[in-house]
Design a protein around this motif. Structure first.
Motif, PDB file in Angstrom:
ATOM      1  N   ARG A   1       0.680  -0.732   0.116  1.00 40.77           N
ATOM      2  CA  ARG A   1      -0.592  -0.254   0.194  1.00 40.77           C
ATOM      3  C   ARG A   1       0.966   1.248  -0.011  1.00 40.77           C
ATOM      4  O   ARG A   1       0.373   2.435  -0.986  1.00 40.77           O
ATOM      5  CB  ARG A   1      -0.900   0.120   1.311  1.00 40.77           C
ATOM      6  CG  ARG A   1      -2.091  -0.887   1.102  1.00 40.77           C
ATOM      7  CD  ARG A   1      -2.893  -1.543   2.356  1.00 40.77           C
ATOM      8  NE  ARG A   1      -4.199  -1.971   1.912  1.00 40.77           N
ATOM      9  CZ  ARG A   1      -3.990  -3.212   1.959  1.00 40.77           C
ATOM     10  NH1 ARG A   1      -3.771  -3.826   2.754  1.00 40.77           N
ATOM     11  NH2 ARG A   1      -5.196  -3.678   2.269  1.00 40.77           N
ATOM     12  N   MET A   2       2.064   0.924   0.678  1.00 44.08           N
ATOM     13  CA  MET A   2       2.319   2.289   0.522  1.00 44.08           C
ATOM     14  C   MET A   2       3.496   2.362  -0.344  1.00 44.08           C
ATOM     15  O   MET A   2       3.786   3.623  -0.685  1.00 44.08           O
ATOM     16  CB  MET A   2       4.091   2.175   1.689  1.00 44.08           C
ATOM     17  CG  MET A   2       3.853   2.046   2.998  1.00 44.08           C
ATOM     18  SD  MET A   2       5.007   1.989   3.952  1.00 44.08           S
ATOM     19  CE  MET A   2       6.141   2.641   3.871  1.00 44.08           C
ATOM     20  N   VAL A   3       3.962   1.403  -1.569  1.00 41.28           N
ATOM     21  CA  VAL A   3       4.162   1.717  -2.523  1.00 41.28           C
ATOM     22  C   VAL A   3       3.311   2.226  -3.804  1.00 41.28           C
ATOM     23  O   VAL A   3       3.700   3.166  -4.377  1.00 41.28           O
ATOM     24  CB  VAL A   3       5.209   0.095  -2.877  1.00 41.28           C
ATOM     25  CG1 VAL A   3       4.702   0.628  -5.005  1.00 41.28           C
ATOM     26  CG2 VAL A   3       6.084  -0.023  -2.432  1.00 41.28           C
ATOM     27  N   ILE A   4       2.742   1.620  -3.997  1.00 43.02           N
ATOM     28  CA  ILE A   4       0.592   2.546  -4.436  1.00 43.02           C
ATOM     29  C   ILE A   4       0.572   3.641  -3.943  1.00 43.02           C
ATOM     30  O   ILE A   4       0.574   4.792  -5.506  1.00 43.02           O
ATOM     31  CB  ILE A   4      -0.317   1.097  -4.263  1.00 43.02           C
ATOM     32  CG1 ILE A   4      -0.538   0.334  -4.852  1.00 43.02           C
ATOM     33  CG2 ILE A   4      -1.263   1.940  -5.485  1.00 43.02           C
ATOM     34  CD1 ILE A   4      -1.015  -1.140  -4.074  1.00 43.02           C
ATOM     35  N   ALA A   5       0.578   3.839  -2.891  1.00 44.18           N
ATOM     36  CA  ALA A   5       0.151   5.034  -2.282  1.00 44.18           C
ATOM     37  C   ALA A   5       1.180   6.515  -3.154  1.00 44.18           C
ATOM     38  O   ALA A   5       1.289   7.501  -3.584  1.00 44.18           O
ATOM     39  CB  ALA A   5       0.077   5.397  -1.196  1.00 44.18           C
ATOM     40  N   ARG A   6       2.805   6.235  -2.628  1.00 43.38           N
ATOM     41  CA  ARG A   6       4.123   6.690  -3.569  1.00 43.38           C
ATOM     42  C   ARG A   6       3.292   6.936  -5.394  1.00 43.38           C
ATOM     43  O   ARG A   6       4.547   8.217  -4.845  1.00 43.38           O
ATOM     44  CB  ARG A   6       5.579   6.002  -2.628  1.00 43.38           C
ATOM     45  CG  ARG A   6       5.559   5.993  -1.682  1.00 43.38           C
ATOM     46  CD  ARG A   6       6.781   5.572  -1.134  1.00 43.38           C
ATOM     47  NE  ARG A   6       7.040   5.713   0.089  1.00 43.38           N
ATOM     48  CZ  ARG A   6       7.942   4.405   1.068  1.00 43.38           C
ATOM     49  NH1 ARG A   6       8.306   3.428   0.322  1.00 43.38           N
ATOM     50  NH2 ARG A   6       8.123   4.552   1.982  1.00 43.38           N
ATOM     51  N   HIS A   7       3.426   6.134  -5.935  1.00 40.40           N
ATOM     52  CA  HIS A   7       3.546   6.292  -6.882  1.00 40.40           C
ATOM     53  C   HIS A   7       2.255   7.172  -7.373  1.00 40.40           C
ATOM     54  O   HIS A   7       2.084   8.200  -8.319  1.00 40.40           O
ATOM     55  CB  HIS A   7       2.673   4.799  -7.453  1.00 40.40           C
ATOM     56  CG  HIS A   7       2.567   4.516  -8.883  1.00 40.40           C
ATOM     57  ND1 HIS A   7       3.819   5.281 -10.133  1.00 40.40           N
ATOM     58  CD2 HIS A   7       0.948   5.058 -10.052  1.00 40.40           C
ATOM     59  CE1 HIS A   7       3.061   5.205 -11.049  1.00 40.40           C
ATOM     60  NE2 HIS A   7       1.712   5.400 -11.280  1.00 40.40           N
ATOM     61  N   LEU A   8       1.286   7.545  -6.799  1.00 38.62           N
ATOM     62  CA  LEU A   8       0.142   8.466  -7.365  1.00 38.62           C
ATOM     63  C   LEU A   8       0.105   9.513  -6.052  1.00 38.62           C
ATOM     64  O   LEU A   8      -0.154  10.460  -6.958  1.00 38.62           O
ATOM     65  CB  LEU A   8      -1.336   7.828  -6.277  1.00 38.62           C
ATOM     66  CG  LEU A   8      -1.683   5.825  -6.418  1.00 38.62           C
ATOM     67  CD1 LEU A   8      -2.881   5.684  -5.367  1.00 38.62           C
ATOM     68  CD2 LEU A   8      -2.426   6.312  -7.633  1.00 38.62           C
ATOM     69  N   ALA A   9       0.911   9.569  -4.762  1.00 34.86           N
ATOM     70  CA  ALA A   9       0.780  10.865  -4.166  1.00 34.86           C
ATOM     71  C   ALA A   9       2.380  11.542  -3.789  1.00 34.86           C
ATOM     72  O   ALA A   9       2.675  12.252  -3.590  1.00 34.86           O
ATOM     73  CB  ALA A   9       0.530  10.745  -2.922  1.00 34.86           C
ATOM     74  N   GLY A  10       3.329  10.861  -4.495  1.00 32.43           N
ATOM     75  CA  GLY A  10       4.538  11.239  -4.145  1.00 32.43           C
ATOM     76  C   GLY A  10       5.263  10.400  -2.974  1.00 32.43           C
ATOM     77  O   GLY A  10       4.602  10.031  -2.285  1.00 32.43           O
ATOM     78  N   PRO A  11       6.749  10.686  -2.379  1.00 30.04           N
ATOM     79  CA  PRO A  11       6.645  10.505  -1.321  1.00 30.04           C
ATOM     80  C   PRO A  11       5.931  11.127   0.051  1.00 30.04           C
ATOM     81  O   PRO A  11       5.553  12.627  -0.295  1.00 30.04           O
ATOM     82  CB  PRO A  11       8.378  10.651  -1.625  1.00 30.04           C
ATOM     83  CG  PRO A  11       8.470  10.961  -2.964  1.00 30.04           C
ATOM     84  CD  PRO A  11       7.523  11.360  -2.784  1.00 30.04           C
ATOM     85  N   GLU A  12       6.352  10.430   1.211  1.00 27.84           N
ATOM     86  CA  GLU A  12       5.562  10.770   2.594  1.00 27.84           C
ATOM     87  C   GLU A  12       7.029  12.246   2.841  1.00 27.84           C
ATOM     88  O   GLU A  12       8.146  12.309   2.689  1.00 27.84           O
ATOM     89  CB  GLU A  12       5.993   9.542   3.195  1.00 27.84           C
ATOM     90  CG  GLU A  12       4.683   8.741   3.274  1.00 27.84           C
ATOM     91  CD  GLU A  12       5.764   7.392   2.466  1.00 27.84           C
ATOM     92  OE1 GLU A  12       6.483   7.834   1.710  1.00 27.84           O
ATOM     93  OE2 GLU A  12       5.402   6.249   2.606  1.00 27.84           O
ATOM     94  N   THR A  13       6.110  13.153   2.948  1.00 28.31           N
ATOM     95  CA  THR A  13       6.493  14.217   4.133  1.00 28.31           C
ATOM     96  C   THR A  13       7.499  14.203   4.884  1.00 28.31           C
ATOM     97  O   THR A  13       6.586  13.208   5.759  1.00 28.31           O
ATOM     98  CB  THR A  13       5.668  15.419   3.904  1.00 28.31           C
ATOM     99  OG1 THR A  13       4.365  15.122   4.275  1.00 28.31           O
ATOM    100  CG2 THR A  13       5.861  16.447   2.468  1.00 28.31           C
TER     101      THR A  13
END
Length: 387
Positions: free
Chosen positions: A374-386
């Motif tokens: 889920r982290m990999v998918i979310a990074r693709h969608l929204a970029g790296p976490e701040t």
């Protein structure tokens, strides 16, 4: 009651013949002994020898190196069929393929010519050594050391959760050759009989008992620089590249287990009579079976879509994460529902659905937990976490 075969669209006549071969091996050599051998914790080394002789351990690799020249779309469906017969075998093929990926993708021409024929079709079996007792999901924090000594490297540390630990003929090992973080890691091809390499007793697992999972200890293991794969410090990049492909293997395994559970549930529901009718006549059971079948078809379509992207040379990392996530969650739900369809019998070891339910659980964990996906998918969608 015999289970129906999944209808598949294979891209070539050769692929269709290959699938017939795999189904024949699965039906004759693997499935009949699966329950007994899993309960006894027996590792089927002779099965992997048979698969190697049949050319099934190197399917997605170049034939010039001993592989089968098959696209991932075909290879993954072979893995699914093998996993449906016995997960220990399907997962073992996936892990072996993962173990070959570094050398096949990043090795020199001389390295590939020397080592790959034996790895892909010479009866050898591989292990992939990335995780450690203190670095699982956070693989970039691994501590196993690689220190140069002239023309050699000396490897010291402990790897954890190694499939085929203690039985593998070769290990792809990721070790820290430089500073902290992802850029200080280098990959090595280590012989399984190297001096100083040993395995702890296998872990006592909930399921998948026939597949040895063990810590691997490297106590001053000396390997030539000729066994370094890629450049110094390139190891983490190599590991991530392999894991994208490996996650598709886990997705295919999950769908294989789920399909086996659905087939068993349908056969039982049609044959079990209650209130004068097969339980398959009752809407509650019919809807449950329909949902199980839909999850399986959706998962299969997703992993095949990701595989076709890979075969076309296009980016597929987020799709691999999605496939691993969806397929393994589907397997957990489908096997749980299969136990429910069989009722009390489903909870006994007299039927295989309880084993498949236990096996499905580990697929949500290995090669990146589903939270990591889920982290990999979310990074693709929204970029790296701040931070």
């Amino acid at each position: 009651m015999p289970h129906p075969e999944v209808e598949r669209q294979m891209p070539t006549d050769e692929a269709r013949e290959l699938l017939h071969l795999v189904r024949d091996i699965a039906r004759r050599e693997i499935a009949p002994r699966a329950c007994e051998d899993e309960e006894a914790g027996r590792f089927p080394r002779e099965t992997f020898t048979l698969l190697s002789r049949a050319g099934l351990l190197g399917l997605p690799y170049d034939s010039a190196s001993g592989g089968g020249d098959q696209p991932y779309e075909v290879y993954l469906q072979v893995v699914e069929e093998l996993a449906a017969a016995r997960l220990t075998v399907g997962l073992g093929v996936s892990v072996h393929s993962l173990s070959c990926h570094a050398l096949a993708g990043f090795g020199t021409r001389e390295q590939r010519a020397r080592h790959l024929p034996g790895m892909l079709g010479g009866g050898l079996l591989g292990a992939y050594c990335l995780s450690e007792p203190s670095s699982g999901s956070d693989a970039a924090s691994l501590r196993t050391k690689a220190v140069r000594d002239g023309g050699d490297w000396v490897l010291t540390g402990t790897k954890a959760w190694v499939t085929h630990g203690g039985v593998a003929d070769f290990c792809t090992v990721l070790a820290r050759s430089g500073g902290e973080g992802a850029h200080g890691i280098t990959a090595f091809l280590v012989p399984g009989d190297a001096e100083g390499l040993s395995a702890a007793p296998p872990e006592r697992k909930m399921g998948l008992k026939g597949s040895p999972t063990a810590q691997v200890h490297l106590d001053g293991v000396r390997v030539s620089d000729a066994r370094r794969i890629g450049d110094e410090g390139q190891g983490f990049q190599i590991a991530l590249s392999a894991l994208d492909s490996g996650r598709l293997g886990i997705a295919a395994c999950a769908i294989g287990v789920a399909q086996a559970a659905l087939d068993e549930a349908v056969a039982y529901a049609k044959g079990r009579i209650q209130f004068g009718r097969p339980v398959a006549d009752f809407q509650g059971i019919r809807f449950l079976l329909a949902d199980m079948a839909t999850r399986i078809e959706a998962g299969r379509a997703l992993y095949l879509s990701a595989a076709r992207l890979r075969d076309a040379g296009r980016p597929f990392s987020p799709q691999a994460a999605m496939a691993k996530l969806l397929c393994t969650d589907a397997a957990m739900q489908v096997t749980t529902d299969a136990v429910q369809v069989l009722g009390g019998y489903g909870y006994t070891a007299d039927f295989p659905v309880e084993r498949w339910m236990r096996e499905a659980k580990v697929l949500q964990i290995v090669e990146g937990t589903n939270q990591i996906q889920r982290m990999v998918i979310a990074r693709h969608l929204a970029g790296p976490e701040t931070r």
